[in-house]
Design a protein around this motif. Structure first.
Motif, mmCIF file in Angstrom:
data_model
loop_
_atom_site.group_PDB
_atom_site.id
_atom_site.type_symbol
_atom_site.label_atom_id
_atom_site.label_comp_id
_atom_site.label_asym_id
_atom_site.label_seq_id
_atom_site.Cartn_x
_atom_site.Cartn_y
_atom_site.Cartn_z
ATOM 1 N N ARG A 259 -8.311 -3.287 6.530
ATOM 2 C CA ARG A 259 -8.542 -4.617 5.960
ATOM 3 C C ARG A 259 -9.560 -5.393 6.809
ATOM 4 N NH1 ARG A 259 -6.457 -2.340 2.237
ATOM 5 N NH2 ARG A 259 -4.347 -2.718 1.424
ATOM 6 N N ASP B 9 0.830 -1.205 0.000
ATOM 7 C CA ASP B 9 0.000 0.000 0.000
ATOM 8 C C ASP B 9 0.866 1.258 0.000
ATOM 9 O OD1 ASP B 9 -3.055 0.687 0.548
ATOM 10 O OD2 ASP B 9 -1.827 2.134 1.631
ATOM 11 N N ASP B 10 0.398 2.282 -0.732
ATOM 12 C CA ASP B 10 1.177 3.524 -0.850
ATOM 13 C C ASP B 10 1.447 4.182 0.496
ATOM 14 O OD1 ASP B 10 0.571 2.843 -3.420
ATOM 15 O OD2 ASP B 10 -0.512 4.679 -3.910
ATOM 16 N N THR B 11 0.521 4.039 1.447
ATOM 17 C CA THR B 11 0.699 4.707 2.741
ATOM 18 C C THR B 11 1.929 4.195 3.485
ATOM 19 O OG1 THR B 11 -0.752 3.114 3.863
ATOM 20 C CG2 THR B 11 -1.781 5.102 2.961
ATOM 21 N N LEU C 275 -3.828 0.445 8.460
ATOM 22 C CA LEU C 275 -4.064 -0.388 7.282
ATOM 23 C C LEU C 275 -4.645 -1.740 7.696
ATOM 24 C CD1 LEU C 275 -3.782 -0.609 4.216
ATOM 25 C CD2 LEU C 275 -1.425 -1.409 4.560
#
Length: 264
Positions: free
Chosen positions: A236, A107-109, A232
């Protein structure tokens, strides 16, 4: 209605630093969501297994469980091991509703975490100039999983306006050391390596040691525990919790009244 329990499912490692990172993440998640039941489990190498955890939850009256694979890649473990765990858990505990969430993923974060780890390493090493980057990850025989790493590497390079290449410790090339050497052959003398692993262990150690021998000026620490990783994971979990609502309820045994039971 009680929220589903969250069972973190990590790969597991003989390196105790790996399990310590997982347990620290669980502690962080519990602080963020003290209304949830959150437990750690491991596929291999260290206890407890997911079945041991789910057995304890079932004994305590928990009815729904979300298993969250603590993995970055959607390759072999996510496609084979995790579904096998879910199928086995449903077989062992037919009274529970059990679902697996998506993996954490590339994930970009998580690049925010990587940047903090890299800045700390550059500061400690008094490195003030960079002219190339290497993003080091665990490799896979799955080309799509490796392509996801390459995409993340491009995004990382765009952030810092530096050329970047993805490198892999297993199953794919180039290795972190090969990537560093290639940059140096092109005349770039200040190459830093981002360690895109969730926790310390054999693979990130190998990436660091070989990259430094190849001439890297800095190698960041693994991502470890952070607010970004925790958020994150909860994202999910939340999506899987919604999917759990669509599952058919587990069949319950039918209890017949004594007068309706025929005897031979």
């Amino acid at each position: 209605m009680t929220a589903p329990a969250l069972v973190i499912l990590a790969h597991g490692s003989r390196d105790p630093r790996s399990a310590a990172t997982v347990h620290s993440l669980v502690s962080c998640l519990r602080e963020m969501r003290d209304d949830l039941r959150i437990e750690a489990s491991f596929l291999d190498h260290c206890p407890p297994t997911p079945y041991q955890v789910i057995d304890r939850l079932a004994a305590e009256g928990v009815e729904e469980v979300v298993i969250l694979p603590l993995l970055l890649s959607t390759a072999f473990h996510a496609r084979t091991d995790v579904p096998a765990v879910v199928d086995e858990a449903r077989s062992r505990f037919p009274g529970l509703r059990i679902i697996a969430s998506d993996v954490l993923g590339y994930d970009d974060t998580l690049l925010d975490v990587l940047d903090r780890r890299m800045r700390a390493e550059l500061k400690d090493g008094r490195v003030r100039e960079l002219d190339a980057l290497v993003l080091a990850c665990a490799g896979s025989s799955d080309t799509q999983a490796n392509a996801a790493v390459a995409r993340l590497a491009r995004l990382w390079g765009q952030r810092h306006k530096l050329p970047v290449v993805a490198a892999f410790t297993t199953a794919a090339s180039p290795s972190p050391a090969e990537a560093v050497l290639q940059w140096r052959l092109e005349g770039r003398r200040h190459v830093a390596v981002g360690s895109f692993f969730l926790s310390p262990g054999l693979l990130p150690d190998r990436a660091e040691q070989t990259a430094l021998r190849a001439g890297a000026v800095a190698v960041s620490r693994p991502l470890g525990v952070s607010a970004e990783v925790a958020r994150l994971a909860l994202l999910r979990y939340g999506v899987a919790g919604l999917d759990l609502l669509t599952l058919e309820p587990a069949p319950r045994p039918v209890l017949m009244r004594p007068e309706l039971v025929r005897t031979a």
